[in-house]
Scaffold this active site. Structure first.
Site, PDB file in Angstrom:
ATOM      1  N   HIS A  51       0.037 -21.273  -0.391  1.00  0.00           N
ATOM      2  CA  HIS A  51       1.120 -20.490   0.203  1.00  0.00           C
ATOM      3  C   HIS A  51       2.115 -20.039  -0.854  1.00  0.00           C
ATOM      4  O   HIS A  51       2.805 -19.049  -0.663  1.00  0.00           O
ATOM      5  CB  HIS A  51       1.805 -21.278   1.320  1.00  0.00           C
ATOM      6  CG  HIS A  51       1.028 -21.252   2.597  1.00  0.00           C
ATOM      7  ND1 HIS A  51      -0.145 -21.948   2.768  1.00  0.00           N
ATOM      8  CD2 HIS A  51       1.222 -20.569   3.745  1.00  0.00           C
ATOM      9  CE1 HIS A  51      -0.629 -21.719   3.967  1.00  0.00           C
ATOM     10  NE2 HIS A  51       0.184 -20.876   4.596  1.00  0.00           N
TER      11      HIS A  51
ATOM     12  N   ARG B  19       8.629   4.108  -4.630  1.00  0.00           N
ATOM     13  CA  ARG B  19       8.743   3.158  -3.515  1.00  0.00           C
ATOM     14  C   ARG B  19       7.832   1.952  -3.761  1.00  0.00           C
ATOM     15  O   ARG B  19       8.200   0.806  -3.537  1.00  0.00           O
ATOM     16  CB  ARG B  19       8.377   3.863  -2.197  1.00  0.00           C
ATOM     17  CG  ARG B  19       8.502   2.967  -0.975  1.00  0.00           C
ATOM     18  CD  ARG B  19       8.389   3.754   0.324  1.00  0.00           C
ATOM     19  NE  ARG B  19       7.050   4.299   0.527  1.00  0.00           N
ATOM     20  CZ  ARG B  19       6.728   5.157   1.499  1.00  0.00           C
ATOM     21  NH1 ARG B  19       7.652   5.583   2.342  1.00  0.00           N
ATOM     22  NH2 ARG B  19       5.492   5.609   1.625  1.00  0.00           N
TER      23      ARG B  19
ATOM     24  N   TYR C 121       0.833  -1.202   0.000  1.00  0.00           N
ATOM     25  CA  TYR C 121       0.000   0.000   0.000  1.00  0.00           C
ATOM     26  C   TYR C 121       0.863   1.246   0.000  1.00  0.00           C
ATOM     27  O   TYR C 121       2.059   1.194   0.253  1.00  0.00           O
ATOM     28  CB  TYR C 121      -0.965   0.004   1.186  1.00  0.00           C
ATOM     29  CG  TYR C 121      -0.349   0.399   2.512  1.00  0.00           C
ATOM     30  CD1 TYR C 121       0.516  -0.450   3.181  1.00  0.00           C
ATOM     31  CD2 TYR C 121      -0.624   1.646   3.089  1.00  0.00           C
ATOM     32  CE1 TYR C 121       1.081  -0.076   4.395  1.00  0.00           C
ATOM     33  CE2 TYR C 121      -0.063   2.016   4.304  1.00  0.00           C
ATOM     34  CZ  TYR C 121       0.793   1.156   4.952  1.00  0.00           C
ATOM     35  OH  TYR C 121       1.357   1.520   6.142  1.00  0.00           O
TER      36      TYR C 121
ATOM     37  N   ARG D 113      -6.507 -20.353  -2.587  1.00  0.00           N
ATOM     38  CA  ARG D 113      -5.518 -20.079  -1.544  1.00  0.00           C
ATOM     39  C   ARG D 113      -4.382 -21.114  -1.546  1.00  0.00           C
ATOM     40  O   ARG D 113      -4.628 -22.299  -1.338  1.00  0.00           O
ATOM     41  CB  ARG D 113      -6.208 -20.080  -0.175  1.00  0.00           C
ATOM     42  CG  ARG D 113      -5.271 -19.760   0.975  1.00  0.00           C
ATOM     43  CD  ARG D 113      -6.019 -19.719   2.294  1.00  0.00           C
ATOM     44  NE  ARG D 113      -5.125 -19.390   3.399  1.00  0.00           N
ATOM     45  CZ  ARG D 113      -4.401 -20.298   4.063  1.00  0.00           C
ATOM     46  NH1 ARG D 113      -4.474 -21.568   3.753  1.00  0.00           N
ATOM     47  NH2 ARG D 113      -3.604 -19.912   5.053  1.00  0.00           N
TER      48      ARG D 113
ATOM     49  N   GLU E  36      11.427   3.054  14.847  1.00  0.00           N
ATOM     50  CA  GLU E  36      10.477   4.014  14.259  1.00  0.00           C
ATOM     51  C   GLU E  36       9.155   3.891  14.993  1.00  0.00           C
ATOM     52  O   GLU E  36       9.018   3.083  15.915  1.00  0.00           O
ATOM     53  CB  GLU E  36      10.315   3.795  12.747  1.00  0.00           C
ATOM     54  CG  GLU E  36       9.717   2.458  12.357  1.00  0.00           C
ATOM     55  CD  GLU E  36       9.515   2.331  10.834  1.00  0.00           C
ATOM     56  OE1 GLU E  36       9.397   3.337  10.129  1.00  0.00           O
ATOM     57  OE2 GLU E  36       9.448   1.181  10.363  1.00  0.00           O
TER      58      GLU E  36
ATOM     59  N   LYS F  18       6.463  -1.821   1.870  1.00  0.00           N
ATOM     60  CA  LYS F  18       5.265  -1.307   2.556  1.00  0.00           C
ATOM     61  C   LYS F  18       4.093  -2.277   2.402  1.00  0.00           C
ATOM     62  O   LYS F  18       3.137  -2.012   1.668  1.00  0.00           O
ATOM     63  CB  LYS F  18       4.936   0.085   1.996  1.00  0.00           C
ATOM     64  CG  LYS F  18       4.152   0.972   2.962  1.00  0.00           C
ATOM     65  CD  LYS F  18       4.266   2.416   2.525  1.00  0.00           C
ATOM     66  CE  LYS F  18       3.333   3.373   3.228  1.00  0.00           C
ATOM     67  NZ  LYS F  18       3.184   3.252   4.646  1.00  0.00           N
TER      68      LYS F  18
ATOM     69  N   LEU G 147      10.753   1.716   7.457  1.00  0.00           N
ATOM     70  CA  LEU G 147      10.105   2.101   6.209  1.00  0.00           C
ATOM     71  C   LEU G 147      10.803   3.400   5.784  1.00  0.00           C
ATOM     72  O   LEU G 147      10.849   4.347   6.584  1.00  0.00           O
ATOM     73  CB  LEU G 147       8.620   2.324   6.489  1.00  0.00           C
ATOM     74  CG  LEU G 147       7.592   2.468   5.376  1.00  0.00           C
ATOM     75  CD1 LEU G 147       7.480   3.872   4.854  1.00  0.00           C
ATOM     76  CD2 LEU G 147       7.851   1.521   4.210  1.00  0.00           C
TER      77      LEU G 147
END
Ligand code: PDD
Length: 289
Positions: free
Chosen positions: A102, A51, A32, A100, A180, A148, A204
């Protein structure tokens, strides 16, 4: 009516549907970005997209971020935010919907792209000048938080731990280092030098952090990128966070102890002023051009 962007279309939020097979939902398999806009002008959008592109490459989602700048601008307009003093676009890209497993799905799976926009406001001057309180919390995140990802459970748990004791944010501590915040980068001022963690897999690399470093260099404010040991916090003259939604946010108390004299310090103020001036100049230049 809130309009969101989903997989190429601008639609009412109430009509936005995502598959229960989406790997973002099932596995947290996605990334995101949150990009700020000031007066409808994006701040650092190119850096946010760069990024994102780096992260997508690392997690092996093939998606060209090229079209996303226009999408951001249109989403803002469609939500009537083009004149909002402060607004932001939240955007996430997941690997898409697939049975689904892995491992990554085989064959072509179309990534899911979602974005929404909203207005936000800076704390009042009174609140900002009073400063914010933080607590230290163990950093339980993985070792590639420079990417991120949408897997924010450790961040949410850390922030909640802060809220549970009436604090405003958490400082994440890993191996004795104050890394952070739960959603912001962290800085200390020692002997007049503003110090922040170097870019590694453990932070980040905040866009705001980068801009504040540039502005500090240009203005001759001494800065250093090195880890801050948690024992050093007691000796800090000032502490503050930086981030898209926090801008420069002073921390005047950690774990119930006052930072320095317990008031917002001059380096924090200076860097905050420099960031706000840079934001204003960016907005004014875009409006004029
Ligand atoms: N948070 N560190 C973490 C862990 C973050 O989640 C963020 C951003 C930052 C600051 O990065 P930037 O200056 O690029 O916003 C640092 C976003 C805004 C969020 O989760 O909402």
């Amino acid at each position: 009516m809130t309009t969101v962007f989903l997989n190429g279309a601008f639609i009412p939020k109430s009509e936005a549907m995502i598959s229960v097979d989406d790997r973002g939902f099932l596995l947290g398999d996605g990334l995101y970005e949150v990009t700020p806009f000031y007066g409808g002008v994006p701040f650092g959008l190119d850096r946010h997209l760069a990024r994102l592109a780096r992260g997508l490459e690392w997690i092996r989602i093939a998606y060209d971020v090229e079209s996303l700048e226009a999408m951001h601008r249109e989403l803002l307009t469609r939500n009537g935010l083009e004149n909002a003093e402060r607004s932001m676009v939240y955007m996430q890209i997941t690997r898409g919907a697939a049975p689904r497993t892995h491992y990554f799905p085989e064959g072509d799976v179309t990534p899911t792209i979602f974005a929404s926009a909203k207005a936000w406001s800076r704390p009042t001057d009174e609140v900002w000048n009073r400063g914010f309180r933080a607590i230290t919390v163990p950093d339980r995140r993985w070792s590639r938080v420079d990417v991120k990802t949408i897997c924010l459970l450790p961040n949410a748990m850390a922030f909640q731990a802060a809220r549970d004791v009436g604090a405003d944010d958490a400082i994440l501590v890993r191996d004795g280092v104050a890394i952070e915040g739960a959603h912001q980068n962290f800085w200390g001022v020692f002997g007049g030098t503003a110090v922040t963690h170097p870019k590694t897999g453990h932070i980040l690399p905040g866009i705001t952090r980068g801009v504040v470093l540039e502005e500090a260099h240009a203005a001759g404010v001494p800065v250093e990128e090195r880890p801050i040991q948690v024992e050093e916090l007691i000796d800090a003259e000032e502490l503050f966070f930086t981030g898209t939604t926090g801008e420069v946010r002073p921390v005047v108390e950690v774990d119930g102890r006052a930072v320095g004299d317990g008031r917002v310090g001059p380096v924090t103020r200076r860097l905050s002023d420099l960031l706000l001036a840079r934001i204003e100049a960016t907005r004014d230049a875009a409006k004029a051009g």
